[in-house]
Design a protein around this motif. Sequence first.
Motif, short mmCIF file in Angstrom:
data_model
loop_
_atom_site.label_atom_id
_atom_site.label_comp_id
_atom_site.label_asym_id
_atom_site.label_seq_id
_atom_site.Cartn_x
_atom_site.Cartn_y
_atom_site.Cartn_z
N PRO A 176 118.86 58.09 -22.27
CA PRO A 176 119.89 58.61 -21.36
C PRO A 176 119.42 58.80 -19.92
O PRO A 176 120.13 58.42 -18.99
CB PRO A 176 120.26 59.95 -22.00
CG PRO A 176 119.91 59.81 -23.43
CD PRO A 176 118.76 58.87 -23.51
N GLU A 177 118.23 59.35 -19.73
CA GLU A 177 117.77 59.63 -18.36
C GLU A 177 117.63 58.33 -17.58
O GLU A 177 118.07 58.21 -16.44
CB GLU A 177 116.42 60.35 -18.37
CG GLU A 177 116.43 61.71 -19.03
CD GLU A 177 116.01 61.67 -20.48
OE1 GLU A 177 116.35 60.66 -21.16
OE2 GLU A 177 115.35 62.61 -20.96
N ASN A 179 118.95 55.45 -18.28
CA ASN A 179 120.26 54.82 -18.17
C ASN A 179 121.00 55.33 -16.93
O ASN A 179 121.53 54.56 -16.14
CB ASN A 179 121.05 55.17 -19.45
CG ASN A 179 122.38 54.45 -19.52
OD1 ASN A 179 123.40 55.06 -19.71
ND2 ASN A 179 122.36 53.14 -19.36
N LEU A 180 120.98 56.66 -16.74
CA LEU A 180 121.67 57.23 -15.59
C LEU A 180 121.00 56.85 -14.28
O LEU A 180 121.64 56.56 -13.29
CB LEU A 180 121.70 58.75 -15.71
CG LEU A 180 122.91 59.33 -16.43
CD1 LEU A 180 122.93 60.84 -16.29
CD2 LEU A 180 124.19 58.75 -15.87
N TYR A 183 121.82 53.34 -13.52
CA TYR A 183 123.24 53.27 -13.15
C TYR A 183 123.44 53.69 -11.69
O TYR A 183 124.15 53.04 -10.93
CB TYR A 183 124.06 54.16 -14.09
CG TYR A 183 125.53 54.21 -13.73
CD1 TYR A 183 126.39 53.19 -14.09
CD2 TYR A 183 126.04 55.28 -12.99
CE1 TYR A 183 127.73 53.22 -13.75
CE2 TYR A 183 127.39 55.33 -12.65
CZ TYR A 183 128.22 54.30 -13.02
OH TYR A 183 129.55 54.33 -12.68
N ARG A 184 122.75 54.78 -11.34
CA ARG A 184 122.89 55.25 -9.96
C ARG A 184 122.30 54.27 -8.97
O ARG A 184 122.81 54.06 -7.87
CB ARG A 184 122.17 56.60 -9.79
CG ARG A 184 122.96 57.74 -10.39
CD ARG A 184 122.12 59.00 -10.45
NE ARG A 184 122.85 60.06 -11.14
CZ ARG A 184 122.26 61.07 -11.75
NH1 ARG A 184 120.95 61.18 -11.77
NH2 ARG A 184 122.98 61.99 -12.33
#
Lengths: 552, 376
Positions: A176-177, A179-180, A183-184
């Motif tokens: 998750p970390e 991935n974000l 994404y950013r």
Amino acid sequence: MLSSGTITPSTLSVKDLLWQIHWDRDRCTLCGRCTAVCPVQAIELGVHRKRTVQVPSLGDPGPAASSSSVYQVYHGIRQKTDPAYACVGCATCSLVCPNDCIMPYRSDEADKLRFHINRGGQPRYRGGRRNVPDSAAGGVLDRIKFIRISMLTDPALDAGRHEFELRTLLGRILPPEENLRIYREQGWIPPVREIYPLIIGSMSFGALSPNMWEGLQMGVAYLNEELGMPVRMCTGEGGCPPRLLKSRFLKYVILQIASGYFGWDEIIHSLPHMKEDPCAIEIKYGQGAKPGDGGLLMWYKVNKLIAAIRGVPAGVSLPSPPTHQTKYSIEEAVAKMIQSMYMAWGFRVPVYPKISGTSTALAVLNNLTRNPYAAGLSIDGEDGGTGAAYNVSMDHMGHPIASNLRDCYLNLVRLGKQNEIPLFAGGGIGKNGKLAANAAALIMLGASGIQTGKYMMQAAAGCVGSESDRCNICNIGLCPKGITSQDPRLYRRLDPEKVAERVVDVFLSFDTELKKIVAPLGRSTSLPIGMSDALGINDRDAAERLQIQYVV
Amino acid sequence: MCRLFAVTSEEPVSPMMAVRALDVMREGHDGSGVGLFLSDLGGPFEDLKGAPILSGIFSNEGLKRLDQYMMNLGFMTKYKMSIKVPKNPPPGVPRRDIYLIRAYEYPENWEGLSQGEIDQRLMMTRIQLRSMGEEKGDMIVYSFWPDVIMLKELGDPLTVAEYLRLDREELKARVIMAQGRQNTNYAINLYACHPFFIQGIATMTNGENTAFVPIREFLATRGFPGYIGYQSDSEVFTHILHFTLNRLGLSIEAYKHIITPLQDDDLEKHPDSPLLKQLKHSCRRLIIDGPNCVMGTLPDKTLFMVQDRKKLRPGVVGGRPGLYAMSSEMCGLDAAIPNRDKTRDFQPMHLDTAVIRPDRSEVTLCSQAEPLPLLH
């Protein structure tokens, strides 16, 4: 057998065969359909001579010198005992008999035929599945129960009326970390497909008849476009008809590349014309039915059409090598091949390997965890099916899927990557008809999805193969149902529309059954992957091995 | 089923307010335990806002070991509150030596550390004390954090509260969460009692978490030392929130998108659909499957309530500016704040997060269908 005849070592009687034809003379109309339809010519017209004794009645003043024996001829069928023509038990003769007067029966003892199906030094090869006659008692998957029923502490759900989201992910999922962060930063995030957890496993165009393949594809298209179920189907190693490659339906297809690379010329040439990306690319390194052995399409089935799609001459056997010849180590095999496949579609299509169940699966998996491109791992257990393989490979090679899958999942949990590399399990799922129960058990043991082939052939097309060595002649293209034949005279028996209807039936009923399993467990919002606290089995060793509860 | 009550008030209130609300809702709990979380403290702790407060239950030997351990770390006791209890506890309440609430001065060598490092060390100290206690059975530690007091005990909530004399001035707080009932799904264990706490974040839940095992496995393998415990299936809600806020850097509005993501059709229509899809995929193992009502407090003293996707559990928010409460049952809210405009009561449904910010001026509702606040 005449007294002056010769007995060779391979001279067998009907009693020695696995399948014995029982024929009822009284009901037979001598229509000849059974002999015409028999795929292996195990029966032929029989002209039998018979003596009847006619004793004159006491008051009959007839000539005393004439014989009381009367010789008559009657016609019927005769079962051949030559091993090359041994009955395979498909019972197509019964299917066509208007009077139900013919039926193959399994021998009441172990057959002697098995010692003689290697003439010319050629061991037996066949299609089908592992022969495990006791399988009706149920394998481990059949014996797993779902024990965590929602009672009072939380309400069980209504399988018929509640909303469910039973989808799974195919593709590499980032932590998750990360991935974000990516994404950013608008970096590359691996493609992920949201699909239905039951996938039609890899069966090639070639192994299956055109009608069967078309029926499956139509069924899949209907499920997607009319019913909103994102069902996917894998091509197997045989390429893909160009019309499908260039159609919008390609997005429902997982293209397989295997060691023979059959069909990939056509696929590569179609790339510029593709309207849609395929769902995914499966790199086949192994197959559960014949682990460590390459694919095989025997010459009987390589007709002009198949030859054209695969880019080979017609009428020759097509054995794929056991391994991808250009690779010599797992790091290379996985990294290079996965990356080249990603590159072919601009890094928009997930690419994952498929291996056969093996005790070395963990090593493969560990390697994949370190490869940021690996989109999943598909493991095919020993009970998987095949269109053609050596009997010994099918019966004795391979690893059961349950513990193999469980080991892999628990290993991912140890690494904290259980959500990152989805595991797909196949091989004998639903072989006793319990498709949804087997699938749910594997999902709760840690599978993200299930691949099934034989069940589709049986349920959607009426395949008669079984674990007790029935039929199993997929390899020579003589499938009496037209499922695995390339002879139009045979495959025209199979109506693709009807196959498509059955595919839809299978998925709809599977979906209901799956809900009937997860709803009482209180699950509806997400697929219960790894929900092992819901599982129990009445076998202490199996419970310990799978790390689930032992219940009696 | 657990009964939950949370209140946020401009004026410090006694925890008895929350315990009485639990008592009104007693029909629904079996009186087997009570858990309290107090923050934004009044009384003497108001002046000690920065000092970490240790809450727990200790035996006499445990206390000695605690003192030794804390001294070695360089912690100096700044203020201690002793709860002296009568010799014989009421039926159903075990006899304990010491209920400890003690504020410490930070060790000198912690000076100059970043806030993140201090937060980490405070958590590690609590975990270390917890594991020392589990070894010998002489300490139970609930929290070690500035401006936070926690108390948990077995027994009927009101009986326990009267026995411990929780109506005392020192325990008044502006934010209080209370839960009645021990966890009966698993073994009786004080660590299984809500609310759960980690680094300023506390939540409590009612209902069963059917997706507990995969969520626990996922959290436990994040490589974060605070994700331990799980004597109750509800502890994962606290840790998921911590993960959302601290590890993903998202806000409370995103919490519901993690635990109960939108279904695909709704997701497509959402203005933040690309981000939410990524969250749905990468946090798939944190999806709860309910039925649960979660109430919690954030480090900034914001109070919130969310329901799971099925919305099979009750939960109501109401009050007036300056005094708001959340209750798992309407009667609890009625008992705590009878003079309120009941037409303004709100029961969050399957898409809602009800939030009361630290200014306590209103209940903010945030629907999952709305855009998320911008990512920083």
